[in-house]
Scaffold this motif. Structure first.
Motif, mmCIF file in Angstrom:
data_model
loop_
_atom_site.group_PDB
_atom_site.id
_atom_site.type_symbol
_atom_site.label_atom_id
_atom_site.label_comp_id
_atom_site.label_asym_id
_atom_site.label_seq_id
_atom_site.Cartn_x
_atom_site.Cartn_y
_atom_site.Cartn_z
ATOM 1 N N LYS A 134 0.831 -1.209 0.000
ATOM 2 C CA LYS A 134 0.000 0.000 0.000
ATOM 3 C C LYS A 134 0.864 1.258 0.000
ATOM 4 N N ILE A 135 1.958 1.211 0.742
ATOM 5 C CA ILE A 135 2.872 2.352 0.766
ATOM 6 C C ILE A 135 3.506 2.537 -0.607
ATOM 7 N N ARG A 136 3.925 1.423 -1.237
ATOM 8 C CA ARG A 136 4.501 1.510 -2.586
ATOM 9 C C ARG A 136 3.477 2.058 -3.581
ATOM 10 N N LEU A 137 2.235 1.624 -3.448
ATOM 11 C CA LEU A 137 1.175 2.104 -4.338
ATOM 12 C C LEU A 137 1.038 3.620 -4.227
ATOM 13 N N ASN A 138 1.046 4.120 -3.004
ATOM 14 C CA ASN A 138 0.936 5.563 -2.791
ATOM 15 C C ASN A 138 2.114 6.304 -3.378
ATOM 16 N N ARG A 139 3.307 5.727 -3.252
ATOM 17 C CA ARG A 139 4.508 6.365 -3.820
ATOM 18 C C ARG A 139 4.423 6.407 -5.345
ATOM 19 N N LEU A 140 3.943 5.330 -5.958
ATOM 20 C CA LEU A 140 3.776 5.304 -7.412
ATOM 21 C C LEU A 140 2.787 6.377 -7.858
ATOM 22 N N LEU A 141 1.674 6.458 -7.155
ATOM 23 C CA LEU A 141 0.613 7.398 -7.521
ATOM 24 C C LEU A 141 1.099 8.838 -7.466
ATOM 25 N N ASN A 142 2.003 9.126 -6.528
ATOM 26 C CA ASN A 142 2.471 10.498 -6.321
ATOM 27 C C ASN A 142 3.883 10.761 -6.850
ATOM 28 N N ALA A 143 4.434 9.810 -7.600
ATOM 29 C CA ALA A 143 5.784 9.978 -8.135
ATOM 30 C C ALA A 143 5.851 11.216 -9.034
ATOM 31 N N GLY A 144 6.890 12.017 -8.845
ATOM 32 C CA GLY A 144 7.039 13.252 -9.604
ATOM 33 C C GLY A 144 7.057 13.034 -11.106
ATOM 34 N N ALA A 145 7.729 11.980 -11.557
ATOM 35 C CA ALA A 145 7.821 11.712 -12.999
ATOM 36 C C ALA A 145 6.449 11.384 -13.585
ATOM 37 N N PHE A 146 5.629 10.671 -12.823
ATOM 38 C CA PHE A 146 4.276 10.325 -13.290
ATOM 39 C C PHE A 146 3.400 11.573 -13.341
ATOM 40 N N LYS A 147 3.466 12.396 -12.298
ATOM 41 C CA LYS A 147 2.688 13.635 -12.282
ATOM 42 C C LYS A 147 3.093 14.552 -13.433
ATOM 43 N N ALA A 148 4.404 14.681 -13.641
ATOM 44 C CA ALA A 148 4.894 15.552 -14.716
ATOM 45 C C ALA A 148 4.472 15.029 -16.084
ATOM 46 N N LEU A 149 4.500 13.709 -16.262
ATOM 47 C CA LEU A 149 4.095 13.117 -17.536
ATOM 48 C C LEU A 149 2.614 13.382 -17.805
ATOM 49 N N MET A 150 1.792 13.262 -16.767
ATOM 50 C CA MET A 150 0.362 13.526 -16.935
ATOM 51 C C MET A 150 0.113 14.996 -17.260
ATOM 52 N N GLU A 151 0.847 15.885 -16.609
ATOM 53 C CA GLU A 151 0.706 17.315 -16.903
ATOM 54 C C GLU A 151 1.062 17.606 -18.355
ATOM 55 N N ARG A 152 2.129 16.974 -18.840
ATOM 56 C CA ARG A 152 2.551 17.172 -20.229
ATOM 57 C C ARG A 152 1.483 16.628 -21.193
ATOM 58 N N CYS A 153 0.948 15.459 -20.892
ATOM 59 C CA CYS A 153 -0.076 14.865 -21.765
ATOM 60 C C CYS A 153 -1.316 15.749 -21.830
ATOM 61 N N LEU A 154 -1.744 16.278 -20.695
ATOM 62 C CA LEU A 154 -2.925 17.136 -20.658
ATOM 63 C C LEU A 154 -2.659 18.443 -21.387
ATOM 64 N N ARG A 155 -1.438 18.931 -21.286
ATOM 65 C CA ARG A 155 -1.064 20.170 -21.974
ATOM 66 C C ARG A 155 -1.036 19.969 -23.491
ATOM 67 N N GLU A 156 -0.535 18.817 -23.920
ATOM 68 C CA GLU A 156 -0.404 18.535 -25.342
ATOM 69 C C GLU A 156 -1.729 18.150 -25.998
ATOM 70 N N ARG A 157 -2.708 17.799 -25.172
ATOM 71 C CA ARG A 157 -4.020 17.407 -25.700
ATOM 72 C C ARG A 157 -5.114 18.257 -25.058
ATOM 73 N N PRO A 158 -5.137 19.554 -25.375
ATOM 74 C CA PRO A 158 -6.145 20.445 -24.775
ATOM 75 C C PRO A 158 -7.561 20.171 -25.268
ATOM 76 N N ASP A 159 -7.700 19.277 -26.247
ATOM 77 C CA ASP A 159 -9.029 18.943 -26.763
ATOM 78 C C ASP A 159 -9.818 18.047 -25.820
ATOM 79 N N GLY A 160 -9.196 17.651 -24.698
ATOM 80 C CA GLY A 160 -9.892 16.815 -23.727
ATOM 81 C C GLY A 160 -9.814 15.333 -24.011
#
Length: 249
Positions: free
Chosen positions: A120-146
């Motif tokens: 459970k602790i590892r799961l939380n770390r994965l969910l909040n990993a900086g690289a994952f958050k940054a990748l999602m931000e980039r994907c949302l930025r690159e696809r503003p069409d929703g």
């Protein structure tokens, strides 16, 4: 003296869900977000043939929830993330506020009682990993069409178990890209999938972020070039002779 060892709990499949930027919503909207997410989870579970009784535990979090299922449901859990993405896309077409999801999956020994377990602790770390958050931000930025509504990160061990056989129907191995997930003292390689983006594009986004991180680290590095003898303490890499103690008189 005899040491009594604990019994190893059953292997469970864990799914964590986080609503991206939920804190940016007005307080009166937060309950609506949770109600919508709970409804989406119920639908996704049902549509993937997982009866409510097989959800061994569900724990609400500040921005989502953590769900524990039997280990043999790992493949169905992966397919469930596809359905969650579809449900989020439908919700976002007709309702506000929007629901964009970060999803994490882990596999490990978890007991029946609610409590702290390493998976459970590892799961939380994965969910909040900086690289994952940054990748999602980039994907949302690159696809503003929703067209981007969710992203999934899964631990390396769970990934290999899930794709060690024909255990999934809607999620495929080639859709994932490997990244380094680091959060606090946790660091390991994990696999990421973002519906609507192929693995080649994801790899480019992840590589660009890694290069930018390395560049920032190198920019902040101090290098001292010393000509002759040097007395005193210097930061960074020093090239030259250093004498510690009393300087020349």
């Amino acid at each position: 003296m005899t040491t009594i060892r604990d019994e190893m709990p059953e292997t469970r499949a864990l799914l964590g869900v986080d609503v991206i930027d939920s804190a940016s919503n007005e307080g009166y909207r937060l309950n609506a977000l949770w109600v919508a997410l709970d409804r989406m989870m119920h639908t996704a579970l049902t549509d993937n043939g997982i009866p409510p009784g097989e959800v061994l535990n569900s724990e609400p979090g500040g921005d989502g929830g953590l769900y524990t299922l039997p280990g043999h449901r790992l493949g169905a859990m992966l397919d469930l993330t596809t359905r969650l993405d579809e449900l989020a896309a439908t919700h976002n077409r007709f309702h506000k506020p929007e629901i964009k999801l970060r999803i994490a999956i882990e596999l490990g020994a978890v007991g029946d009682e609610t409590g702290y377990y390493a998976p459970k602790i590892r799961l939380n770390r994965l969910l909040n990993a900086g690289a994952f958050k940054a990748l999602m931000e980039r994907c949302l930025r690159e696809r503003p069409d929703g067209s981007v509504n969710s992203g999934l990160i899964i631990s390396r061990s769970a990934f290999h178990e899930a794709f060690g056989g024909a255990y999934t129907a809607t999620v495929h191995r080639h859709e994932f890209v490997e990244i380094e997930a680091a959060e606090k003292k946790f660091k390991e390689m994990a696999w990421v999938r973002v519906p609507g983006l192929d693995s080649r594009t994801l790899a480019e986004f992840a590589s660009a972020r890694a290069e930018a991180t390395r560049a920032r680290a190198e920019t902040g590095k101090v290098v001292n070039q010393v000509f002759g003898a040097m007395n005193g303490v210097q930061a960074g890499d020093v090239h030259g002779d250093i004498n510690f103690g009393t300087g020349p008189r």
